[in-house]
Structure formats: C-alpha cells, structure tokens
Design a protein around this motif. Structure first.
Motif, PDB file in Angstrom:
ATOM      1  N   GLU A 197      46.275  44.918  37.586  1.00 22.90           N
ATOM      2  CA  GLU A 197      45.464  45.815  37.242  1.00 22.90           C
ATOM      3  C   GLU A 197      44.190  45.965  38.106  1.00 22.90           C
ATOM      4  N   VAL A 198      43.853  45.379  39.378  1.00 20.34           N
ATOM      5  CA  VAL A 198      43.237  45.452  40.467  1.00 20.34           C
ATOM      6  C   VAL A 198      43.864  46.764  41.054  1.00 20.34           C
ATOM      7  N   GLY A 199      45.249  46.521  41.347  1.00 24.53           N
ATOM      8  CA  GLY A 199      45.827  47.972  42.120  1.00 24.53           C
ATOM      9  C   GLY A 199      45.531  48.991  41.190  1.00 24.53           C
ATOM     10  N   ALA A 200      45.860  49.098  40.117  1.00 23.58           N
ATOM     11  CA  ALA A 200      45.431  50.335  39.120  1.00 23.58           C
ATOM     12  C   ALA A 200      44.018  50.782  39.320  1.00 23.58           C
ATOM     13  N   ALA A 201      43.245  49.632  39.160  1.00 26.16           N
ATOM     14  CA  ALA A 201      41.675  50.189  39.336  1.00 26.16           C
ATOM     15  C   ALA A 201      41.290  50.836  40.830  1.00 26.16           C
ATOM     16  N   ILE A 202      42.311  50.401  41.645  1.00 27.05           N
ATOM     17  CA  ILE A 202      41.919  51.123  43.240  1.00 27.05           C
ATOM     18  C   ILE A 202      42.412  52.339  42.899  1.00 27.05           C
TER      19      ILE A 202
ATOM     20  N   LYS B  41      37.542  45.451  47.667  1.00 24.45           N
ATOM     21  CA  LYS B  41      36.536  44.618  47.833  1.00 24.45           C
ATOM     22  C   LYS B  41      35.515  44.181  46.745  1.00 24.45           C
ATOM     23  N   ARG B  42      35.629  44.990  45.851  1.00 24.88           N
ATOM     24  CA  ARG B  42      34.748  44.563  44.822  1.00 24.88           C
ATOM     25  C   ARG B  42      35.484  43.448  43.928  1.00 24.88           C
ATOM     26  N   HIS B  43      36.536  43.459  44.040  1.00 28.91           N
ATOM     27  CA  HIS B  43      37.511  42.159  43.393  1.00 28.91           C
ATOM     28  C   HIS B  43      37.919  41.148  44.269  1.00 28.91           C
ATOM     29  N   TYR B  44      38.142  41.260  45.658  1.00 30.35           N
ATOM     30  CA  TYR B  44      38.508  40.524  46.453  1.00 30.35           C
ATOM     31  C   TYR B  44      37.888  40.300  47.782  1.00 30.35           C
ATOM     32  N   GLY B  45      36.922  40.854  47.813  1.00 35.19           N
ATOM     33  CA  GLY B  45      36.009  40.967  48.931  1.00 35.19           C
ATOM     34  C   GLY B  45      35.462  39.394  49.285  1.00 35.19           C
ATOM     35  N   ASN B  46      35.306  38.698  48.344  1.00 38.96           N
ATOM     36  CA  ASN B  46      34.769  37.392  48.381  1.00 38.96           C
ATOM     37  C   ASN B  46      35.565  36.297  47.835  1.00 38.96           C
ATOM     38  N   LEU B  47      35.879  35.368  48.628  1.00 40.25           N
ATOM     39  CA  LEU B  47      36.683  34.300  48.084  1.00 40.25           C
ATOM     40  C   LEU B  47      35.961  33.490  46.901  1.00 40.25           C
ATOM     41  N   ASP B  48      34.666  33.444  46.834  1.00 41.83           N
ATOM     42  CA  ASP B  48      33.935  32.663  45.932  1.00 41.83           C
ATOM     43  C   ASP B  48      33.670  33.426  44.601  1.00 41.83           C
TER      44      ASP B  48
END
Length: 394
Positions: free
Chosen positions: A325-330, A309-316
């Motif tokens: 990298e997001v997957g790895a961060a999870i 959510k920190r990376h993709y919780g908000n479309l703006d």
C-alpha cells in the motif's frame, strides 16, 4: 536420385559441419558426390560423435542410424530445383536443406544426449547457459554474470540445489544493486531504499525462472529465504501500481528500474527519476508550458519521494499501511501531482517512453526556484536530500 541443387548441398554441408564439428571444406565434396547414399552420409556425420563414444556395434547407435536414414531418405527424394527468379530458387533450396537437417536433428539429438556423447553434452550445456542468462536481461550490462560464471553456478547447482539460495541468490541481489542498506540513523534514505527494494523484488521475480533454466527448479519456500524486508515490499507495490495505471507489465517495469540503479551510489542517482518517467513520460509532460516543464517533472519525482518519507522517514513512526500500500501511495502521489500540472500518466502505447527512459539517465540542472507559481508541492519535507548534481532540496 536427381541431381540436388548446389545451394541445397552447400547449406546442408554447412549444417552438418556445425553439428559434427568437422571442417565444412572436407565435408562438402563427400556430400556432393554421395548421390543415392546421401542419407547414409548424413547419418554417419551426425552420429559420428555417438559412434566414437559407444562403438560401432552398440545397438542404440545402430538403431539410431537406421532410423535417421529412414527419416532423411524419403525427404531427399522430394528435393528438386525451385522455380522463379534466381533468388527464389536459392530461398527454396535453403528451406529444403533446413527442413532435411531439422528432421535429422530430431533423431540424432535424443540419442546423442542419452548416450552422453561429448559434443552433445557440451552443446546442451551451452544452450542451457544461454537460456539462463536470457532470464537476467534486466540487469545492467556491466553487472550481467558472464557465461563462465553461469556455467560455474550450473555445475554447482547440479551437485547441490541449495546453492541456488545460498550463493546464486545473494550474487544476483548484488548484481541487481542490493547493497544491504539497513538504516543506522533516525531517517531512511529514499535512494538506497528504492535501490535495494527494486533489487530484492527483481531477484524474487527472476530467480525461479533462472533456476528452471539451469534445470533445477526451486523448492517451495526457497524464495522466502532471500533478503526482502520492507524495501522489497515497497518496490513491489510501486511497480504493481504503475503497471495498473499504465498497462505495462510488472516484469518490464522491474527491469527498467533495475537497469537504472546506480551500483556505486554517485550523486544524482536517477532511479527515482526512472520511476517517475515510467509513470509520467517526458512526452506527457509536453502538456506543460516549455519553460515550466522541467520543474513539473521534478515536482512529480519529489512528490513520490516525499510520500515514501511520510511513511518510512522516521523509525519511531511506523506506517499504518501495508508495504504494498505504501508503494501504491507513492505512485498515487506522483499521479496526483502530475494531474495538478494538467499531465496524465503514461499510457500503454506511449511512443515517447523509450526516448524518455534514455533521457532520464542524463544529469539535469538543479531544482527550479521555489517561487514559481505553477503546480503544487507535497508539504512533507522532514528529510532533506539532494537533486541531480548536488542541487539542494528542502
């Protein structure tokens, strides 16, 4: 020729009946009484479908019959009663029968297929369907395409290879749990994103092998036509990171996550729990005091969801990281939270993983009290969601 062991005759008769489609009770007496003509009898039975298809005088049939007799005849001369106990003699006779039959198949099969003999073509098709379905074992059992469905795809692909991408790919995406989720609000659903992403990553990984099993390998660029988007990229990154940390293969991890997807999106979807269990097993959680173990597991799961959510919780607010990298961060968020509880990630030889995976599908109670003082939580709580059985988060 010496008298052949009865069990040898029985096993060979069974195999000849299966291959020729004839009644074993009708075949066995002829095999037993063939004597020195047994090689001819084997050739006649195994090539009967070819003979009826092309005729007695066909040169290829006659050549194949001669070669089969020449291959089997000398082997029959070496068959003798075994020594040792009765069980050992039976095992020896069975091994001899299987060896002789395999030699005959090596001659008969290529000829039958080349001639287009009906039984051979049907058997080859059935075997191809079985192998192709074997490439899809990562699907939930209730969403596995039937043999009939795969057979229809096989026929369609033989007529037009484009069917692989146009029809088979989308059908497998649906079977794997991709419902085509596209956000319509200011937030992205972590549950739906993971479900669709795993499905898309899984199909991109499996479809080429499935196509090869159908006999129509995919062309370069075909797989890029499948739905993927950011959901698939995040799933790939998550799986690769868990693989690097645990030593488990990405294929196995994708299968596990694919099987855990809830196709009807009921409350308490356990795919995120499965991702956490693949990273940190239930057995590893035994390092935590028993009364806090349940909380520790959910804190790790929530930390992984919050990182998404920190990376993709908000479309703006687009992420500054690549999808992988997001997957790895999870995965990193889960491992870091686990470390805060004194828990290590799952190792490649963790004996508790399979039991934990089964337990992960059982609904659990709601979120523990936020006043518990052990461990820590991610502070990114921009989006509320629900835990199992509707327990509130946030």
């Amino acid at each position: 020729m010496t008298t052949l062991p009865p069990h040898f005759v029985d096993v060979l008769s069974d195999r000849l009946a299966e291959y020729s489609g004839q009644d074993v009770l009708a075949i066995r007496p002829g095999v037993r009484s063939a004597g020195g003509a047994l090689a001819d009898r084997v050739a006649d039975l195994m090539l009967d479908d070819v003979r009826r298809h092309v005729g007695d005088a066909d040169p290829e049939y006659l050549s194949a019959r001669r070669r089969l007799v020449q291959a089997v005849g000398p082997e029959l001369q070496t068959v003798v009663s075994g020594t040792g106990t009765g069980v050992q003699q039976l095992q020896h006779a069975r091994a001899d029968a299987e060896r002789v039959f395999a030699l005959a198949v090596d001659v008969a099969d290529p000829v039958a297929l080349a001639a287009g003999a009906p039984r051979a073509v049907t058997a080859q098709r059935a075997a191809r369907i079985t192998v192709a379905r074997g490439q899809l074992q990562g699907l939930r059992e209730d969403r596995m395409p039937s043999a009939e469905q795969v057979g229809e795809w096989l026929d369609a692909v033989e007529r037009d290879p484009a069917v692989l991408v146009e029809r088979v790919g989308p059908a497998l995406l649906r079977a794997a749990g991709d419902f085509g989720y596209e956000p319509r609000t200011s937030t992205r659903s972590d549950v739906q994103t993971l479900r669709d992403g795993v499905a898309r990553a899984w199909v991109r990984q499996r479809l080429p092998d499935f196509a090869a099993a159908l006999g129509r390998p995919m062309e370069p660029g075909d797989v890029e036509q499948l739905r993927y988007d950011f959901q698939g990229g995040i799933a790939d990154g998550l799986v690769r990171s868990i693989s690097e940390r645990t030593g488990r293969s990405p294929d196995e991890l994708l299968d596990r996550l694919c099987q855990a997807a809830d196709p009807v999106m009921l409350p308490g979807d356990d795919q995120w729990v499965t991702a956490r269990t693949l990273l940190v097993s239930a057995e590893a959680l035994t390092a935590v005091d028993e009364d806090l173990r349940h909380r520790a597991g959910w804190e790790i799961t929530w930390a992984m969801q919050d990182e998404f959510k920190r990376h993709y919780g908000n479309l703006d607010r687009p992420s500054e990281l690549t999808l992988e990298e997001v997957g790895a961060a999870i995965a990193e968020a889960g491992a870091t939270t686990a470390a805060g509880w004194g828990v290590q990630v799952t190792g490649p030889r963790d004996p508790g993983l399979d039991a934990a995976m089964n337990a992960a599908t059982v609904p659990t109670t709601g979120r523990p009290s936020a006043t518990a003082g052990h461990g820590h939580r991610s502070t990114a709580r921009a989006v509320q969601s629900r835990g199992p059985q509707g327990s509130e988060r946030g």
